[in-house]
Design a protein around this motif. Structure first.
Motif, PDB file in Angstrom:
ATOM      1  N   VAL A 174       0.734  -1.084  -0.140  1.00  0.00           N
ATOM      2  CA  VAL A 174      -0.022   0.109  -0.015  1.00  0.00           C
ATOM      3  C   VAL A 174       0.817   1.245   0.125  1.00  0.00           C
ATOM      4  N   LEU A 175       2.043   1.237   0.713  1.00  0.00           N
ATOM      5  CA  LEU A 175       3.017   2.296   0.655  1.00  0.00           C
ATOM      6  C   LEU A 175       3.448   2.416  -0.566  1.00  0.00           C
ATOM      7  N   LEU A 176       3.999   1.408  -1.230  1.00  0.00           N
ATOM      8  CA  LEU A 176       4.615   1.494  -2.499  1.00  0.00           C
ATOM      9  C   LEU A 176       3.908   2.093  -3.544  1.00  0.00           C
ATOM     10  N   TYR A 177       2.296   1.658  -3.491  1.00  0.00           N
ATOM     11  CA  TYR A 177       1.316   2.220  -4.583  1.00  0.00           C
ATOM     12  C   TYR A 177       1.091   3.674  -4.327  1.00  0.00           C
ATOM     13  N   GLY A 178       1.057   4.073  -3.036  1.00  0.00           N
ATOM     14  CA  GLY A 178       0.932   5.520  -2.881  1.00  0.00           C
ATOM     15  C   GLY A 178       2.145   6.414  -3.348  1.00  0.00           C
ATOM     16  N   PHE A 179       3.446   5.830  -3.133  1.00  0.00           N
ATOM     17  CA  PHE A 179       4.725   6.401  -3.727  1.00  0.00           C
ATOM     18  C   PHE A 179       4.621   6.546  -5.165  1.00  0.00           C
ATOM     19  N   TYR A 196      -7.677   6.106   1.696  1.00  0.00           N
ATOM     20  CA  TYR A 196      -6.077   6.133   1.498  1.00  0.00           C
ATOM     21  C   TYR A 196      -5.963   7.121   0.159  1.00  0.00           C
ATOM     22  N   ASN A 197      -6.647   6.748  -1.063  1.00  0.00           N
ATOM     23  CA  ASN A 197      -6.417   7.362  -2.259  1.00  0.00           C
ATOM     24  C   ASN A 197      -6.986   8.750  -1.963  1.00  0.00           C
ATOM     25  N   LEU A 198      -7.922   9.053  -1.166  1.00  0.00           N
ATOM     26  CA  LEU A 198      -8.089  10.555  -1.055  1.00  0.00           C
ATOM     27  C   LEU A 198      -7.347  11.410  -0.274  1.00  0.00           C
ATOM     28  N   ASP A 214      -4.795   0.676   7.216  1.00  0.00           N
ATOM     29  CA  ASP A 214      -4.832   2.058   8.154  1.00  0.00           C
ATOM     30  C   ASP A 214      -3.543   2.357   8.436  1.00  0.00           C
ATOM     31  N   SER A 215      -2.784   1.269   8.995  1.00  0.00           N
ATOM     32  CA  SER A 215      -1.228   1.395   9.215  1.00  0.00           C
ATOM     33  C   SER A 215      -0.630   2.044   8.167  1.00  0.00           C
ATOM     34  N   ALA A 216      -0.676   1.684   6.948  1.00  0.00           N
ATOM     35  CA  ALA A 216       0.056   2.097   6.024  1.00  0.00           C
ATOM     36  C   ALA A 216      -0.171   3.406   5.664  1.00  0.00           C
ATOM     37  N   THR A 217      -1.443   3.945   5.716  1.00  0.00           N
ATOM     38  CA  THR A 217      -1.867   5.328   5.634  1.00  0.00           C
ATOM     39  C   THR A 217      -1.113   6.148   6.609  1.00  0.00           C
ATOM     40  N   GLU A 218      -1.194   5.857   8.087  1.00  0.00           N
ATOM     41  CA  GLU A 218      -0.340   6.535   8.892  1.00  0.00           C
ATOM     42  C   GLU A 218       1.010   6.723   8.762  1.00  0.00           C
TER      43      GLU A 218
END
Length: 256
Positions: free
Chosen positions: A62-67, A117-119, A231-235
């Motif tokens: 999830v972190l990698l996706y966001g980056f 998370y995407n928002l 949730d943890s990845a978002t934080e």
């Protein structure tokens, strides 16, 4: 008289025996039903839980996706980001970020949490687009790379410390929150007064270093579910982005 006494005593004993059986059967059935319910509930929870390795992989994914989304935005949306109305952007930023944060924290559904998370990723990606392209246009390409590498190392170190000393990091959560709020208020006051203090960036870096350790320690204490992983990845995503931006500002200032 003997017969009557015998019959009555026998009958009463029989009734007492029936009462005992009924009580025993009711107790047994209630106990069995309670055990069955307990087993069903535990089975449901266990079915929702995932292996620790899978849990950590989801956080990393999830972190990698966001980056990756942020990298694409930085590469492709420079003109759009620069042309946005600042006031409209700020309003949209806070609306999307607050809505996304609410969805992540309040929902137990991983799909809804991922949408939340995407928002958060999208408006923060637009901020990164403006910031990074501004530094690129000023010739700070090597500084950006250095800031990225330092952020990655610091993040890994703080996650390791959060795993080794979870009790300590979990105990400083309130202190970190209060410190961050005070720092934001002070920075806003200085902004409107027209004063810039470089030490604020160092303070924010220290706060978000603490938050990385705190959020990783919190992630390890939660039930290992897909939703909790998101949730943890978002934080952690919020921590890492803020850490990167402040480290970039410190390095750019030192180069100047």
């Amino acid at each position: 008289m003997y017969n009557n006494g015998y019959d009555n005593n026998g009958y009463n004993s029989y009734n007492n025996y029936n009462d005992y059986n009924n009580g025993y059967n009711n107790g047994y059935n209630n106990g069995y039903n309670n055990q069955a319910t307990y087993y069903q509930q535990n089975t449901y929870v266990q079915r929702d839980e995932i292996a620790p390795q899978t849990y950590n992989m989801i956080i990393g994914g999830v972190l990698l996706y966001g980056f990756i989304v942020n990298m694409i935005m930085v590469s492709c949306l420079e003109d759009f980001a620069m042309s946005m109305n600042p006031i409209a952007f700020l309003i949209a930023y806070f609306v999307m970020a607050l809505t996304g944060g609410f969805m992540v924290r309040k929902s137990d559904n991983p799909v809804i949490s991922f949408i939340g998370y995407n928002l958060i990723v999208i408006p923060m990606g637009l901020c990164l687009t403006i910031i990074i392209n501004s530094y690129l246009s000023a010739g700070y390409e090597s500084t950006i790379i250095t800031a990225f590498l330092i952020t990655a190392v610091v993040t890994l170190v703080m996650m390791g410390l959060g795993a080794m000393f979870p009790t300590f990091f979990l105990s400083i959560g309130r202190t970190l929150c209060v410190s961050l709020l005070i720092t934001i208020v002070v920075e806003l006051i200085l902004f409107f007064v027209g004063i810039q203090l470089g030490i604020i960036d160092y303070v924010v870096v220290l706060i978000f270093c603490g938050y990385v350790g705190y959020d990783w320690a919190t992630a390890n204490t939660q039930t290992k579910t897909v939703d909790n992983a998101i949730d943890s990845a978002t934080e952690l995503y919020i921590d890492i982005v803020n850490l990167f931006v402040r480290i970039l500002r410190i390095l750019a200032r030192s180069n100047d």
